[in-house]
Scaffold this motif. Sequence first.
Motif, PDB file in Angstrom:
ATOM      1  N   CYS A   2      31.810 -99.735 120.814  1.00 43.30           N
ATOM      2  CA  CYS A   2      30.834 -99.448 119.756  1.00 43.30           C
ATOM      3  C   CYS A   2      29.636-100.368 119.903  1.00 43.30           C
ATOM      4  CB  CYS A   2      31.461 -99.651 118.375  1.00 43.30           C
ATOM      5  SG  CYS A   2      30.328 -99.211 117.031  1.00 43.30           S
TER       6      CYS A   2
ATOM      7  N   CYS B 227      29.538-104.994 114.386  1.00 42.09           N
ATOM      8  CA  CYS B 227      29.893-105.608 113.094  1.00 42.09           C
ATOM      9  C   CYS B 227      30.757-106.841 113.372  1.00 42.09           C
ATOM     10  CB  CYS B 227      30.627-104.605 112.209  1.00 42.09           C
ATOM     11  SG  CYS B 227      29.659-103.102 111.944  1.00 42.09           S
TER      12      CYS B 227
ATOM     13  N   CYS C 186      34.774-106.952 113.434  1.00 43.45           N
ATOM     14  CA  CYS C 186      35.435-105.814 114.062  1.00 43.45           C
ATOM     15  C   CYS C 186      35.694-106.053 115.549  1.00 43.45           C
ATOM     16  CB  CYS C 186      34.551-104.587 113.869  1.00 43.45           C
ATOM     17  SG  CYS C 186      35.143-103.148 114.760  1.00 43.45           S
TER      18      CYS C 186
ATOM     19  N   GLY D 270      33.714-103.765 117.762  1.00 42.69           N
ATOM     20  CA  GLY D 270      32.329-104.214 117.870  1.00 42.69           C
ATOM     21  C   GLY D 270      32.172-105.275 118.954  1.00 42.69           C
TER      22      GLY D 270
ATOM     23  N   CYS E  95      35.464 -99.151 113.684  1.00 35.31           N
ATOM     24  CA  CYS E  95      35.481 -99.446 112.999  1.00 35.31           C
ATOM     25  C   CYS E  95      36.688 -99.986 112.990  1.00 35.31           C
ATOM     26  CB  CYS E  95      34.981 -98.372 112.337  1.00 35.31           C
ATOM     27  SG  CYS E  95      34.106 -98.373 111.087  1.00 35.31           S
ATOM     28  N   GLY E  96      36.317-100.071 113.833  1.00 36.45           N
ATOM     29  CA  GLY E  96      37.653-100.342 114.198  1.00 36.45           C
ATOM     30  C   GLY E  96      38.444-100.206 112.940  1.00 36.45           C
TER      31      GLY E  96
HETATM   32  S1  SF4 Z   1      33.155-101.498 112.098  1.00 31.27           S
HETATM   33 FE1  SF4 Z   1      32.781 -99.421 112.986  1.00 31.27          FE
HETATM   34  S2  SF4 Z   1      30.526 -99.367 113.266  1.00 31.27           S
HETATM   35 FE2  SF4 Z   1      31.102-101.553 113.017  1.00 31.27          FE
HETATM   36  S3  SF4 Z   1      31.437-102.313 115.121  1.00 31.27           S
HETATM   37 FE3  SF4 Z   1      33.420-101.620 114.331  1.00 31.27          FE
HETATM   38  S4  SF4 Z   1      33.612 -99.557 115.088  1.00 31.27           S
HETATM   39 FE4  SF4 Z   1      31.460-100.068 115.228  1.00 31.27          FE
END
Ligand code: SF4
Length: 360
Positions: free
Chosen positions: A116, A120, A123, A126, A353-354
């Motif tokens: 991703c 974030c 995450c 991320g 988002c994980g």
């Molecule tokens: S929380 Fe969702 S949007 Fe944010 S880095 Fe993780 S997978 Fe990506």
Amino acid sequence: MINLLDMTLPELESWMVGTLGEPGFRAVQVWQWLWQKMARDFEAMTNVSRTCRQRLSEVANIVWPEVVTVEQSRDGTTKFLLQLADGKRVETVLIPSESRDGTRRWTQCLSSQVGCAMGCTFCSTGHMGFERNMTMGEILGQVLVARAHLGDARPDHPVLRNLVFMGMGEPLLNLREVMRALKSLNSDKGLNFSPRRITVSTCGIEKGLRQLGESGLAYLAVSLHAPTQGLRARLMPKAAQWPLEEMLAALQNYPLKTRERITFEYLLLGGVNDGPEHARELARLAGSVKGKLNLIVYNPADGAPYAAPTEERVLAFEQILWKRHITAIVRKSKGQDIKAACGQLKAALPSSCGGQQAEA
Ligand code: SF4
């Protein structure tokens, strides 16, 4: 070779008619074999003529994601590490729940990207960075793997009840393939998931949001995680490039069906966003939109930069919201012991988002 799982029904029809010279109804038969009877080779398609099967096997194939590992949590949550045709790996998670009559039902958390780009800070996905978008066939291939695992062979009585796009990736950054997947899920000749059984979760992507809303093909969940622009910029720096107040204004105009509400996901991070001042600010934001709140208690992964909130703070947070008439439910992330819980998906062997995949 064309992977037939990558075609929508209209695409399959026009390809079979135009390229193979088959009648249109043949495409419907093949589609049912692919998605309802979960055929993995053309020979199984017994109501399709031998000549057609032969021709199909020369120019096309049926490629499911390959299951690398299956891990089961103490709470029944099951995580699959899947390998795609080019060797890239993603994870998908099955989360059990009990229906009112005591039967077990499942919600599947689907990935939509390998890695991703949103970064974030809480995450694991991320931290992987972005590798590539998943195709429609790869996204829906996860559903086939899960149905096969569950022995879920009766489309009229499915045990896999709900799908949530809350796994790896930001679905609205892979909008084309996600929209094709949603349209295909909706087909009564295929997987036949009504939009009420599907939730797409986003951290807030302006362009995709409008298109998803206009399609009416899924419910919407928004990862909020912070009640102020400053804190959101710290926790979700890329998502916060769309200012919070602007995002909320867009959500106030989001097209909703009768009784439909937007779900806000709020991950409680100990000492970061779990204070009474955050709850009061969150109540103000959530109260401005037709929505409900899922409060998710953070599970620190190995080396995580955040801590879990204390039980007292979680309760106090929830109470402030309830006192302000905001529907807020504390969800416990499932599958913690197999790293299948919120923010833990990362597709490293053996374990991402994980996944705010508290039960849907
Ligand atoms: S929380 Fe969702 S949007 Fe944010 S880095 Fe993780 S997978 Fe990506």
